[in-house]
Design a protein around this motif. Structure first.
Motif, mmCIF file in Angstrom:
data_model
loop_
_atom_site.group_PDB
_atom_site.id
_atom_site.type_symbol
_atom_site.label_atom_id
_atom_site.label_comp_id
_atom_site.label_asym_id
_atom_site.label_seq_id
_atom_site.Cartn_x
_atom_site.Cartn_y
_atom_site.Cartn_z
ATOM 1 N N GLU A 121 -4.994 -4.672 5.498
ATOM 2 C CA GLU A 121 -6.108 -5.504 5.953
ATOM 3 C C GLU A 121 -7.146 -5.691 4.855
ATOM 4 O OE1 GLU A 121 -3.855 -3.991 9.241
ATOM 5 O OE2 GLU A 121 -4.854 -2.926 7.589
ATOM 6 N N HIS A 122 -7.372 -4.645 4.065
ATOM 7 C CA HIS A 122 -8.356 -4.724 2.984
ATOM 8 C C HIS A 122 -7.898 -5.729 1.930
ATOM 9 C CE1 HIS A 122 -11.423 -3.626 0.126
ATOM 10 N NE2 HIS A 122 -10.521 -3.227 -0.764
ATOM 11 N N GLN A 123 -6.607 -5.696 1.590
ATOM 12 C CA GLN A 123 -6.092 -6.629 0.586
ATOM 13 C C GLN A 123 -6.153 -8.068 1.094
ATOM 14 O OE1 GLN A 123 -2.424 -5.545 -1.452
ATOM 15 N NE2 GLN A 123 -2.837 -3.365 -1.145
ATOM 16 N N GLU A 124 -5.883 -8.260 2.378
ATOM 17 C CA GLU A 124 -5.973 -9.604 2.951
ATOM 18 C C GLU A 124 -7.424 -10.082 2.959
ATOM 19 O OE1 GLU A 124 -4.705 -12.138 6.953
ATOM 20 O OE2 GLU A 124 -4.487 -9.945 6.923
ATOM 21 N N ALA A 125 -8.351 -9.203 3.328
ATOM 22 C CA ALA A 125 -9.770 -9.564 3.359
ATOM 23 C C ALA A 125 -10.265 -9.929 1.965
ATOM 24 C CB ALA A 125 -10.592 -8.406 3.921
ATOM 25 N N GLN A 126 -9.789 -9.217 0.950
ATOM 26 C CA GLN A 126 -10.167 -9.523 -0.424
ATOM 27 C C GLN A 126 -9.690 -10.919 -0.814
ATOM 28 O OE1 GLN A 126 -8.551 -6.223 -2.784
ATOM 29 N NE2 GLN A 126 -10.641 -5.740 -3.402
ATOM 30 N N ALA A 127 -8.462 -11.256 -0.422
ATOM 31 C CA ALA A 127 -7.908 -12.566 -0.759
ATOM 32 C C ALA A 127 -8.683 -13.686 -0.084
ATOM 33 C CB ALA A 127 -6.431 -12.621 -0.357
ATOM 34 N N VAL A 128 -8.988 -13.515 1.187
ATOM 35 C CA VAL A 128 -9.749 -14.522 1.932
ATOM 36 C C VAL A 128 -11.146 -14.675 1.332
ATOM 37 C CG1 VAL A 128 -10.769 -15.086 4.169
ATOM 38 C CG2 VAL A 128 -8.444 -14.186 4.055
ATOM 39 N N ALA A 129 -11.773 -13.554 0.988
ATOM 40 C CA ALA A 129 -13.115 -13.594 0.405
ATOM 41 C C ALA A 129 -13.114 -14.305 -0.950
ATOM 42 C CB ALA A 129 -13.656 -12.180 0.252
ATOM 43 N N ALA A 130 -11.956 -14.257 -1.646
ATOM 44 C CA ALA A 130 -11.839 -14.917 -2.948
ATOM 45 C C ALA A 130 -11.535 -16.401 -2.803
ATOM 46 C CB ALA A 130 -10.750 -14.237 -3.770
ATOM 47 N N VAL B 246 0.854 -1.183 0.000
ATOM 48 C CA VAL B 246 0.000 0.000 0.000
ATOM 49 C C VAL B 246 0.888 1.230 0.000
ATOM 50 C CG1 VAL B 246 -1.896 -1.135 1.181
ATOM 51 C CG2 VAL B 246 -0.180 0.059 2.523
ATOM 52 N N SER B 247 0.441 2.267 -0.699
ATOM 53 C CA SER B 247 1.255 3.476 -0.800
ATOM 54 C C SER B 247 0.510 4.737 -0.416
ATOM 55 C CB SER B 247 1.788 3.631 -2.238
ATOM 56 O OG SER B 247 0.712 3.631 -3.169
ATOM 57 N N THR B 248 -0.792 4.623 -0.148
ATOM 58 C CA THR B 248 -1.563 5.802 0.240
ATOM 59 C C THR B 248 -2.446 5.469 1.433
ATOM 60 O OG1 THR B 248 -3.559 5.359 -1.083
ATOM 61 C CG2 THR B 248 -1.710 6.401 -2.208
ATOM 62 N N ARG C 33 12.261 -3.259 -1.843
ATOM 63 C CA ARG C 33 11.326 -2.860 -0.795
ATOM 64 C C ARG C 33 11.675 -3.582 0.508
ATOM 65 N NH1 ARG C 33 6.149 -4.099 -4.663
ATOM 66 N NH2 ARG C 33 6.825 -2.802 -6.415
ATOM 67 N N PRO C 34 11.469 -2.941 1.651
ATOM 68 C CA PRO C 34 11.851 -3.537 2.938
ATOM 69 C C PRO C 34 11.347 -4.961 3.144
ATOM 70 C CG PRO C 34 11.211 -1.259 3.256
ATOM 71 C CD PRO C 34 10.899 -1.588 1.823
ATOM 72 N N GLU C 35 10.059 -5.211 2.845
ATOM 73 C CA GLU C 35 9.489 -6.542 3.042
ATOM 74 C C GLU C 35 9.466 -7.353 1.753
ATOM 75 O OE1 GLU C 35 8.564 -7.912 6.062
ATOM 76 O OE2 GLU C 35 9.615 -6.109 6.726
ATOM 77 N N GLY C 36 9.326 -6.678 0.642
ATOM 78 C CA GLY C 36 9.279 -7.383 -0.641
ATOM 79 C C GLY C 36 10.505 -8.235 -0.892
ATOM 80 N N LYS C 37 11.670 -7.734 -0.482
ATOM 81 C CA LYS C 37 12.903 -8.488 -0.715
ATOM 82 C C LYS C 37 12.952 -9.794 0.088
ATOM 83 C CE LYS C 37 15.460 -5.591 2.578
ATOM 84 N NZ LYS C 37 16.546 -4.573 2.678
ATOM 85 N N ARG C 38 12.142 -9.871 1.151
ATOM 86 C CA ARG C 38 12.092 -11.108 1.943
ATOM 87 C C ARG C 38 11.523 -12.262 1.137
ATOM 88 N NH1 ARG C 38 8.519 -10.576 6.782
ATOM 89 N NH2 ARG C 38 9.168 -12.740 7.040
ATOM 90 N N ILE D 73 2.945 -10.845 4.005
ATOM 91 C CA ILE D 73 4.142 -10.010 3.973
ATOM 92 C C ILE D 73 3.741 -8.725 3.276
ATOM 93 C CG2 ILE D 73 6.453 -9.733 2.991
ATOM 94 C CD1 ILE D 73 6.899 -12.699 3.378
ATOM 95 N N ALA D 74 3.990 -7.600 3.913
ATOM 96 C CA ALA D 74 3.464 -6.349 3.363
ATOM 97 C C ALA D 74 4.436 -5.186 3.488
ATOM 98 C CB ALA D 74 2.154 -6.001 4.070
ATOM 99 N N ASP D 75 4.371 -4.308 2.490
ATOM 100 C CA ASP D 75 5.102 -3.049 2.515
ATOM 101 C C ASP D 75 4.079 -1.934 2.593
ATOM 102 O OD1 ASP D 75 8.024 -3.423 2.274
ATOM 103 O OD2 ASP D 75 7.486 -4.536 0.462
ATOM 104 N N ASP D 76 4.174 -1.133 3.627
ATOM 105 C CA ASP D 76 3.224 -0.051 3.858
ATOM 106 C C ASP D 76 3.892 1.288 3.567
ATOM 107 O OD1 ASP D 76 1.144 1.527 4.593
ATOM 108 O OD2 ASP D 76 0.935 0.736 6.617
ATOM 109 N N GLY D 77 3.245 2.096 2.729
ATOM 110 C CA GLY D 77 3.796 3.400 2.398
ATOM 111 C C GLY D 77 4.907 3.340 1.372
#
Length: 212
Positions: free
Chosen positions: A18-27, A10-12, A50-55, A35-39
């Protein structure tokens, strides 16, 4: 044992992990870890930077499933997205998208299926780049509009003194005059004189932003 990892970015403030995770679970996805990068901007920063993306590059193993909302989570532009997807596929990692429930893996050996898969990856990556560029241009247009119609939003509060008053205050401050005396002599608010005395460079920058 294989695992299913959701990568969210997320960048904004209008987006949430949480919204992206809820969408995935709902699908219908059963997520083992998020694993997430915020901002973090996806337009300017590669996944591996990215801090978490590289993991993901160290954590994902053959047989694992990487879930993303859409392929634009994986790169900055067309080339970046396609390179990232193909890198993971070569490692035996399956990539699935929440939107349209697309699946990409490197297991198929049928040339026709490979051609269709690669063409689809290219199309989706190109679409993601086009959307990112359109959003960027819209943001630029919005900023330009607000600069023209609401300059105070971008230039800060207009200084409560003129360039002439600022220059006079500087001279009197250098001469050792007190704040109250300077305010009376220049017709300025005493608090404005104090701000100039405390940080003249900042005060002048405010004048410059307003073209004064």
């Amino acid at each position: 044992m294989s695992q299913t990892i959701l990568y969210a970015r997320v960048s904004t403030t209008e987006q949430t992990i949480e919204h992206q995770e809820a969408q995935a679970v709902a699908a219908g996805f059963q997520i083992d870890e998020v694993i997430a990068d915020d901002g973090t901007s996806g337009v300017s920063t590669r996944l591996a930077e990215r801090p978490e993306g590289k993991r993901l590059y160290d954590k994902l193993r053959k047989g694992d499933v990487l879930v993303v909302r859409w392929v634009d989570r994986l790169g900055r532009n067309y080339q970046d997205v396609t390179d990232t997807i193909r890198y993971f596929m070569k490692k035996g990692i399956v990539i699935r998208t929440v939107i349209n429930n697309m699946t990409f893996d490197g297991e198929t050996t049928d040339p026709m299926q490979e051609a269709v898969r690669d063409a689809l990856i290219g199309f989706m990556a190109a679409t993601a780049q086009a959307q990112a560029e359109a959003t960027k241009e819209a943001q630029k247009a919005g900023i330009a509009h607000h600069k023209a119609t609401s300059p105070e939003k971008f230039r800060g509060r207009k200084p409560a003194f003129t360039r002439e008053q600022f220059d006079q205050a500087q001279i009197l401050l250098a001469a050792g005059q007190g704040h109250s005396a300077i305010a009376k002599a220049t017709g300025m608010n005493r608090n404005a004189v104090i701000r100039i005395a405390k940080d003249p460079a900042k005060a002048e920058a405010g004048l410059l932003r307003w073209g004064l």
